[in-house]
Design a protein around this motif. Structure first.
Motif, PDB file in Angstrom:
ATOM      1  N   GLN A   1       0.296   0.461   6.637  1.00  0.00           N
ATOM      2  CA  GLN A   1       1.269   0.494   5.546  1.00  0.00           C
ATOM      3  C   GLN A   1       2.593  -0.081   6.053  1.00  0.00           C
ATOM      4  O   GLN A   1       3.075   0.297   7.126  1.00  0.00           O
ATOM      5  CB  GLN A   1       1.494   1.943   5.068  1.00  0.00           C
ATOM      6  CG  GLN A   1       0.239   2.669   4.605  1.00  0.00           C
ATOM      7  CD  GLN A   1      -0.255   2.164   3.267  1.00  0.00           C
ATOM      8  OE1 GLN A   1       0.486   1.547   2.501  1.00  0.00           O
ATOM      9  NE2 GLN A   1      -1.536   2.419   2.979  1.00  0.00           N
TER      10      GLN A   1
ATOM     11  N   GLU B   1       1.199   4.010  10.247  1.00  0.00           N
ATOM     12  CA  GLU B   1      -0.240   4.059  10.471  1.00  0.00           C
ATOM     13  C   GLU B   1      -0.643   5.485  10.826  1.00  0.00           C
ATOM     14  O   GLU B   1      -0.437   5.947  11.950  1.00  0.00           O
ATOM     15  CB  GLU B   1      -0.682   3.097  11.580  1.00  0.00           C
ATOM     16  CG  GLU B   1      -2.212   3.045  11.717  1.00  0.00           C
ATOM     17  CD  GLU B   1      -2.662   2.358  12.996  1.00  0.00           C
ATOM     18  OE1 GLU B   1      -3.343   1.321  12.899  1.00  0.00           O
ATOM     19  OE2 GLU B   1      -2.328   2.869  14.088  1.00  0.00           O
TER      20      GLU B   1
ATOM     21  N   GLN C   1       6.078  -0.824  -0.954  1.00  0.00           N
ATOM     22  CA  GLN C   1       5.203  -0.491   0.167  1.00  0.00           C
ATOM     23  C   GLN C   1       3.902  -1.270   0.026  1.00  0.00           C
ATOM     24  O   GLN C   1       3.305  -1.318  -1.051  1.00  0.00           O
ATOM     25  CB  GLN C   1       4.930   1.010   0.218  1.00  0.00           C
ATOM     26  CG  GLN C   1       4.152   1.441   1.470  1.00  0.00           C
ATOM     27  CD  GLN C   1       4.270   2.929   1.731  1.00  0.00           C
ATOM     28  OE1 GLN C   1       5.369   3.478   1.685  1.00  0.00           O
ATOM     29  NE2 GLN C   1       3.157   3.581   2.004  1.00  0.00           N
ATOM     30  N   PHE C   2       3.495  -1.893   1.125  1.00  0.00           N
ATOM     31  CA  PHE C   2       2.339  -2.789   1.082  1.00  0.00           C
ATOM     32  C   PHE C   2       1.278  -2.320   2.066  1.00  0.00           C
ATOM     33  O   PHE C   2       1.596  -1.914   3.186  1.00  0.00           O
ATOM     34  CB  PHE C   2       2.779  -4.225   1.430  1.00  0.00           C
ATOM     35  CG  PHE C   2       3.925  -4.717   0.598  1.00  0.00           C
ATOM     36  CD1 PHE C   2       3.698  -5.343  -0.618  1.00  0.00           C
ATOM     37  CD2 PHE C   2       5.241  -4.538   1.023  1.00  0.00           C
ATOM     38  CE1 PHE C   2       4.763  -5.796  -1.390  1.00  0.00           C
ATOM     39  CE2 PHE C   2       6.306  -4.981   0.259  1.00  0.00           C
ATOM     40  CZ  PHE C   2       6.068  -5.609  -0.949  1.00  0.00           C
ATOM     41  N   GLU C   3       0.022  -2.439   1.646  1.00  0.00           N
ATOM     42  CA  GLU C   3      -1.115  -2.105   2.505  1.00  0.00           C
ATOM     43  C   GLU C   3      -1.784  -3.404   2.922  1.00  0.00           C
ATOM     44  O   GLU C   3      -2.219  -4.199   2.084  1.00  0.00           O
ATOM     45  CB  GLU C   3      -2.098  -1.215   1.735  1.00  0.00           C
ATOM     46  CG  GLU C   3      -3.273  -0.728   2.576  1.00  0.00           C
ATOM     47  CD  GLU C   3      -4.181   0.191   1.771  1.00  0.00           C
ATOM     48  OE1 GLU C   3      -3.815   1.378   1.608  1.00  0.00           O
ATOM     49  OE2 GLU C   3      -5.233  -0.296   1.271  1.00  0.00           O
TER      50      GLU C   3
ATOM     51  N   LYS D   1       6.528  -0.699   4.753  1.00  0.00           N
ATOM     52  CA  LYS D   1       7.485  -0.320   3.714  1.00  0.00           C
ATOM     53  C   LYS D   1       8.729  -1.198   3.801  1.00  0.00           C
ATOM     54  O   LYS D   1       9.389  -1.269   4.839  1.00  0.00           O
ATOM     55  CB  LYS D   1       7.876   1.158   3.874  1.00  0.00           C
ATOM     56  CG  LYS D   1       8.707   1.719   2.723  1.00  0.00           C
ATOM     57  CD  LYS D   1       8.887   3.217   2.874  1.00  0.00           C
ATOM     58  CE  LYS D   1       9.675   3.819   1.725  1.00  0.00           C
ATOM     59  NZ  LYS D   1       8.995   3.646   0.422  1.00  0.00           N
TER      60      LYS D   1
ATOM     61  N   GLU E   1      -5.400   5.448   7.972  1.00  0.00           N
ATOM     62  CA  GLU E   1      -5.173   3.997   8.076  1.00  0.00           C
ATOM     63  C   GLU E   1      -5.852   3.450   9.335  1.00  0.00           C
ATOM     64  O   GLU E   1      -6.469   2.371   9.300  1.00  0.00           O
ATOM     65  CB  GLU E   1      -3.674   3.674   8.115  1.00  0.00           C
ATOM     66  CG  GLU E   1      -2.960   3.789   6.783  1.00  0.00           C
ATOM     67  CD  GLU E   1      -2.460   5.199   6.506  1.00  0.00           C
ATOM     68  OE1 GLU E   1      -1.908   5.426   5.424  1.00  0.00           O
ATOM     69  OE2 GLU E   1      -2.642   6.071   7.394  1.00  0.00           O
TER      70      GLU E   1
END
Length: 493
Positions: free
Chosen positions: A447, A436, A472-474, A449, A440
């Motif tokens: 985020q 973060e 990697q995901f938001e 990962k 963000e």
């Protein structure tokens, strides 16, 4: 004025024969010990943690191949007493029972786990400090107690992950061997030395084979290095009686005990030993512990001199490769037996006792070889630090993860180089990194990962696969815990 001599720096190394244990080594051992303790507890045994230091007098002289009580132990003198680190967990039990026998139930059933120390020459895989895991019943004269120990040992091996068919618990009786000695003309106090050599020779059957043992029973044996070991000096007929005992195993337990009875005919102690083996076999059979798990095997003698009756040994039978790449069986990981004279040293009265000791390090090594243990355990989720002035935010994140039962930590090194934080996560075998930064934070997102998937993609995937399988995901900030848990669950499948 003389110049002060500069003190040399101490060497950063462990003493010879000792080792350090890290991370997964410690936690995996603790996990395995908990599994073993559950079985012991299930059988009605209570935990005991005795002192790591005993008097040399209490430890006694029951050490391999020696008569002096302080040989083979780490000992020091304090006032008039010699003290020593415990050599095993059995001698301390004898002292504890003798000291507190009026307060303890009879029989007293206890299990104990912990390190022991032996002042012996170290070698490959042989250390001066190692863990043992014991269970003993004190005050039970019936061989039902011995049968129970064998059943419990079988259950322990299967509980920790050794498959049925990959182990065998082998049972013998020292009374049978004493009967063989009597028939071979080796009874009596004047034959102590010869009997000692015979016992040690039989115990080396797996390593030396029958011809090697025969040589030690007679004149002696010269090994590959040229060192000569003096034998027991038995004649041909005497040696053949002992070898006949070692070769008495038959296809069934009943056939084996019948053959043993032939060998000890005329010896009261030998015949009593065979009868005890028959009883143990019957008690195990009615509980479902058949020859595929526990069998009668006359080749088991156990090296220590205090065994007085049934003896047993757990052997892992799956194949491994030695240091030269040759196939061989893994071998023994546990042993024990009946020792009715040990407590008598303190009380003057014979107290029946029987028990087993598991070699923890060897059993752990076996589980690794069978793929039951990972070489490295999964590390914590890493909350990275993008702005050192926002440490409170990161601590709040890690608190949320921990409160949700997720092992995690905030990166506490120098956060200036983000790449170093990911290298740290890699060295810790971390499954997930939480990121973060200021952007963000302002957008209310985070985020996450997937480090395991990222490593797999980097190593094996094509460019197209890499694009299709993002690692990697938001996600919104309030979904951090749910997304981390989802990733961890996916990794565990």
């Amino acid at each position: 004025m003389a110049k002060m001599k500069k003190q040399p720096r101490p060497k950063a190394q462990t003493p010879k024969g000792f080792r350090d244990y890290f991370g997964a080594q410690v936690t995996q051992r603790a996990h395995m010990l908990r599994q073993i303790a559950e079985v012991y507890h299930h059988y009605g045994f209570d935990a005991l943690e005795s002192s790591a230091v005993e008097t040399v007098e209490a430890l006694g002289k029951f050490l391999p191949d020696v008569d002096r009580p302080n040989e083979g132990v780490f000992a020091w003198q304090e006032d008039e007493d010699w003290l020593a680190l415990r050599y095993d967990l059995t001698a301390p039990l004898a002292r504890v029972y003798a000291q507190f026998r009026n307060d303890l139930p009879t029989p007293y059933r206890r299990y104990a786990m912990g390190p022991v120390w032996r002042n012996e020459k170290p070698g490959p895989g042989r250390f001066r400090q190692f863990y043992q895991c014991d269970a003993d019943t004190v005050g039970a004269p019936s061989v039902a107690a011995d049968a129970e120990i064998c059943a419990m040992l079988s259950d322990v091996l299967e509980r920790v992950g050794i498959d049925r068919g990959d182990y065998i618990v082998r049972v013998n009786n020292r009374k049978v061997l004493n009967g063989v000695m009597e028939v071979a003309g080796l009874s009596g106090d004047d034959k102590d030395a010869e009997r000692g050599i015979v016992l040690r020779a039989i115990d080396k059957l797996d390593r030396l084979g029958f011809e090697g043992v025969r040589a030690l029973l007679q004149a002696g044996r010269e090994d590959e290095s040229g060192d000569f070991t003096k034998g027991a000096g038995l004649g041909d007929e005497q040696a053949q009686i002992v070898l006949g005992f070692m070769q008495a195993k038959r296809e069934t337990g009943a056939a084996t005990t019948a053959r043993l009875l032939e060998l000890v005919k005329g010896s009261a102690v030998g015949e009593a030993g065979v009868s005890e083996l028959e009883t143990i076999a019957t008690l195990l059979d009615v509980q479902g512990y058949n020859a595929d798990r526990i069998e009668i095997d006359p080749s088991v003698v156990r090296g220590l001199g205090y065994y007085t009756g049934p003896v047993y040994e757990a052997e892992l039978t799956f194949e491994i490769k030695d240091e030269k790449g040759r196939p061989r069986q893994f071998g023994s990981v546990s042993g024990g037996g009946r020792y009715d004279d040990l407590v008598k040293r303190f009380t003057g009265q014979e107290v029946p006792a029987t028990g087993v000791s598991i070699g923890v390090d060897r059993l752990l090594a076996a589980l690794h070889m069978k793929g039951r243990m990972q070489a490295q355990e999964v590390g914590p989720v890493i909350v990275t630090v993008m702005d050192r002035d926002r440490m409170a935010d990161y601590q709040a994140m890690v608190a949320e993860l921990r409160n949700a039962g997720i092992r995690s930590e905030v990166y506490l090194g120098n956060p200036k180089n983000f790449g170093n934080q990911l290298k740290y996560a890699d060295k810790r075998s971390s499954p997930v990194a939480v990121i973060e930064g200021g952007d963000e934070k302002a957008a209310g997102i985070i985020q996450i990962k997937d480090l395991v998937l990222g490593a797999q993609i980097a190593e094996n995937a094509t460019l197209e696969e890499w694009k299709e399988r993002p690692s990697q995901f938001e996600v919104p900030r309030d979904q951090m815990v749910a997304k981390v848990r989802e990733i961890l669950q996916g990794q565990s499948k």
